[in-house]
Motif scaffolding. Structure first.
Motif, mmCIF file in Angstrom:
data_model
loop_
_atom_site.group_PDB
_atom_site.id
_atom_site.type_symbol
_atom_site.label_atom_id
_atom_site.label_comp_id
_atom_site.label_asym_id
_atom_site.label_seq_id
_atom_site.Cartn_x
_atom_site.Cartn_y
_atom_site.Cartn_z
ATOM 1 N N LEU A 169 4.756 1.469 7.604
ATOM 2 C CA LEU A 169 5.215 2.667 6.901
ATOM 3 C C LEU A 169 5.900 2.353 5.568
ATOM 4 O O LEU A 169 6.192 3.276 4.800
ATOM 5 C CB LEU A 169 6.176 3.455 7.788
ATOM 6 N N LEU A 211 13.264 12.033 11.660
ATOM 7 C CA LEU A 211 12.075 11.280 11.265
ATOM 8 C C LEU A 211 12.013 9.942 11.999
ATOM 9 O O LEU A 211 10.951 9.521 12.469
ATOM 10 C CB LEU A 211 12.087 11.062 9.752
ATOM 11 N N SER A 230 6.240 7.999 18.296
ATOM 12 C CA SER A 230 4.851 7.703 17.941
ATOM 13 C C SER A 230 4.517 6.243 18.214
ATOM 14 O O SER A 230 3.427 5.924 18.712
ATOM 15 C CB SER A 230 4.612 8.021 16.465
ATOM 16 N N ASP A 258 8.287 9.684 3.246
ATOM 17 C CA ASP A 258 8.478 8.239 3.179
ATOM 18 C C ASP A 258 9.587 7.806 4.133
ATOM 19 O O ASP A 258 10.622 8.478 4.262
ATOM 20 C CB ASP A 258 8.845 7.804 1.762
ATOM 21 N N ALA A 264 1.423 14.068 3.091
ATOM 22 C CA ALA A 264 2.214 15.062 3.804
ATOM 23 C C ALA A 264 3.317 14.435 4.660
ATOM 24 O O ALA A 264 4.255 15.125 5.069
ATOM 25 C CB ALA A 264 1.302 15.903 4.701
ATOM 26 N N ILE A 265 3.222 13.137 4.919
ATOM 27 C CA ILE A 265 4.217 12.466 5.767
ATOM 28 C C ILE A 265 5.325 11.906 4.886
ATOM 29 O O ILE A 265 5.053 11.170 3.929
ATOM 30 C CB ILE A 265 3.561 11.346 6.587
ATOM 31 N N VAL A 309 9.216 8.486 14.578
ATOM 32 C CA VAL A 309 8.562 7.180 14.444
ATOM 33 C C VAL A 309 8.650 6.406 15.756
ATOM 34 O O VAL A 309 7.669 5.796 16.206
ATOM 35 C CB VAL A 309 9.198 6.372 13.291
ATOM 36 N N ILE A 354 -0.545 8.895 3.755
ATOM 37 C CA ILE A 354 -0.804 10.331 3.866
ATOM 38 C C ILE A 354 0.309 11.079 3.139
ATOM 39 O O ILE A 354 1.490 10.963 3.497
ATOM 40 C CB ILE A 354 -0.860 10.777 5.347
ATOM 41 N N LEU A 368 -0.610 5.985 8.148
ATOM 42 C CA LEU A 368 0.321 7.111 8.051
ATOM 43 C C LEU A 368 1.105 7.070 6.745
ATOM 44 O O LEU A 368 1.444 8.111 6.173
ATOM 45 C CB LEU A 368 1.294 7.084 9.238
#
Length: 530
Positions: free
Chosen positions: A280, A4, A11, A45, A42-43, A8, A40, A37
């Motif tokens: 985030l 993850l 991105s 933590d 679905a993303i 990040v 959302i 983001l």
């Protein structure tokens, strides 16, 4: 989680590339994308670990900034920098602590001062990036850079003292001062010793790749050693970087070429990651809040933001003029700042990832096993201050700089100084050439080589004068001999590159030979563009 974080990072770099392509403020875009983001479902933590920021992100960013900073300029402005990097964070800690204690009932007084220390240091990247892009005067840039390099050390030391009192450790005023002084002295000593050793080691190395590798790991090792010795890792890294940057000429020329590209790319990646990481954190911050009304959170946020902004404005304006009023020595040694310059400096107070990392590093429980007083509110208010200042200052600081016309006027002085230095260097080179020729056996080969070098030396001297002439008269577009030489040689280099690639494609040379040949052409083109 490792995958993850890698996602990040990737991105963040892509978002930064797009923002730079469209000439947008990358920090603001990254924070905004991170906020979107983060909400959302679905993303997953992404929780910011304090060790990730303080031991992985912060040291190389400080190191890179220290290498690019001017030790001489910082020494000339030591008084002003110390007021911004030491006095202002401590004053902000006190002001925010008092305000937070009265507007957030859940916070004890030590916890409120912990919040003050957390939000005290401005970000080490944002304001200086804006200043470089818009051409702020060199002295303002020196003050912003010096502040950003050292204020983290002040704030993090105050944070340790306040946090110790908040979790139940026995902390006295004398003890707190001892911790502060020990951290500063330990950081300076560690930085001086580490920097000296590093300069010696790199001078002994003959492999540019190994030199660059040593430079890459140095900030992490120096930071860790200083922290293990209860010194300030921030101060140690900054001092070592300033020492190394002051002696950069001792490095191999190939190392300097490599380091410049490597550190710029690494800094861009880490800055991008840090700013997106800020956005985030929103789900994590919101999830921990329970029982607080929207009105109470809004009021507390407004009060803490006002304290953060107001303290900087009052401090900068007061200490820009009061010391000059009462000290003739300061008036003689330091140029008087204009009101516009002071206004820009007072408004350049964006907070960043270090504050959030410190907030997330606050323990859930005290030493007595009780919940840390007001921890959810403390983290939330830190998030509000970080995002709020990034958005507020990030959107308005460029406008303020343009509106007040605060631009540097050093271009003419720099051009004259560069032309003078280039002329002196060319004369010294010519004298050395004559000395070598006088001690060598005369030959036709030596004479031809010497003549080629004299022509090259003359071209470099003329190039410096021509740059100065174009600076004085930008409308003069006539090509000079130097411009024509550069144009023709660049065309020749392009033809040589195409030939080398064709030879590789035809199987006459392999890729390793091609890379070596291309590197030589790259170095020559870099010299032409100096």
């Amino acid at each position: 989680m490792d995958a993850l974080l890698l996602a990040v990072v990737g991105s963040a770099v892509l978002v930064t590339a797009m923002a730079r392509h469209f000439n947008l403020s990358a920090p603001l875009v990254l924070v905004g994308v991170g906020l979107v983001l983060g909400i959302i479902p679905a993303i997953p933590d992404v929780t910011m670990g304090s060790d990730l920021v303080l031991f992985v992100i912060l040291p190389p960013l400080l190191w890179s900034a220290g290498l690019d900073s001017s030790y001489l300029n910082m020494r000339r402005n030591a008084r002003s920098i110390s007021l911004l990097a030491v006095g202002l964070p401590l004053a902000t800690t006190l002001a925010v602590g008092v305000v937070a204690y009265y507007v957030v009932p859940a916070l004890s007084l030590p916890a409120a001062f912990t919040l003050g220390a957390i939000v005290a240091p401005p970000d080490a990247v944002s304001a200086t990036a804006v200043g470089r892009r818009l051409g702020l005067p060199r002295r303002i840039m020196t003050l912003l850079t010096g502040e950003s390099l050292l204020n983290d050390a002040t704030a993090l030391t105050a944070y340790k003292v306040a946090l110790g009192a908040a979790i139940g450790a026995t902390v006295t005023v004398a003890g707190g001062l001892t911790v502060f002084v020990a951290a500063a002295v330990g950081g300076v000593v560690t930085g001086l010793v580490s920097g000296t050793v590093l300069v010696w080691v790199r001078a002994k190395l003959t492999d540019p790749l190994a030199e660059s590798a040593v430079g890459l790991v140095a900030p992490f090792v120096i930071y860790l050693i200083a922290e293990m010795l209860d010194g300030s890792g921030v101060v140690a890294v900054v001092v070592a970087a300033l020492l190394l940057g002051q002696r950069f000429t001792r490095a191999h020329y190939a190392t300097r070429l490599q380091d410049q590209a490597v550190w710029r790319a690494l800094t861009l990646m880490l800055e991008s990651f840090a700013f997106m990481l800020i956005g985030l954190q929103l789900p994590t911050v919101i999830a921990d809040l329970h029982g607080d009304t929207f009105a109470s959170l809004l009021g507390a946020s407004a009060a803490v933001m006002a304290a953060v902004l107001g303290m900087r404005i009052v401090w900068v304006w007061a200490f820009a003029y009061l010391p000059r009023r009462f000290s003739a020595r300061i008036r003689e040694r330091e140029p008087a700042p204009t009101a516009a310059q002071v206004a820009v400096l007072a408004w350049a107070g964006m907070r960043g990832v270090v504050s959030l990392a410190a907030a997330f590093g606050v323990p859930v429980l005290t030493l007595g096993g009780h919940n840390f007083p007001g921890r959810p509110q403390l983290v939330f208010l830190t998030f509000v201050v970080v995002v709020g200042t990034l958005m507020l200052h990030g959107l308005t600081l460029p406008w303020l700089i343009r509106r007040l016309g605060v631009y540097g006027d050093e271009a003419r002085t720099d051009a004259v100084a560069a032309a003078t230095a280039q002329d002196k260097a060319a004369r010294a080179a010519l004298e050395r050439l004559d000395e070598v020729l006088a001690s060598s056996e005369p030959s036709q080969t030596v004479d031809r080589a010497a003549e080629a070098l004299r022509v090259m030396n003359t071209r470099r001297r003329n190039a410096a004068r021509e740059r100065l002439r174009r600076h004085d008269d930008p409308t003069n577009l006539d090509e000079s001999v130097s411009d024509t030489f550069k144009w023709l040689r660049l065309e020749m280099l392009a033809a040589e590159r195409a030939t080398f690639v064709a030879e590789r494609d035809a199987g006459h040379i392999d890729d390793q030979v091609l890379r070596a040949l291309m590197h030589g052409l790259d170095l020559e083109e870099a010299a032409l563009n100096l």
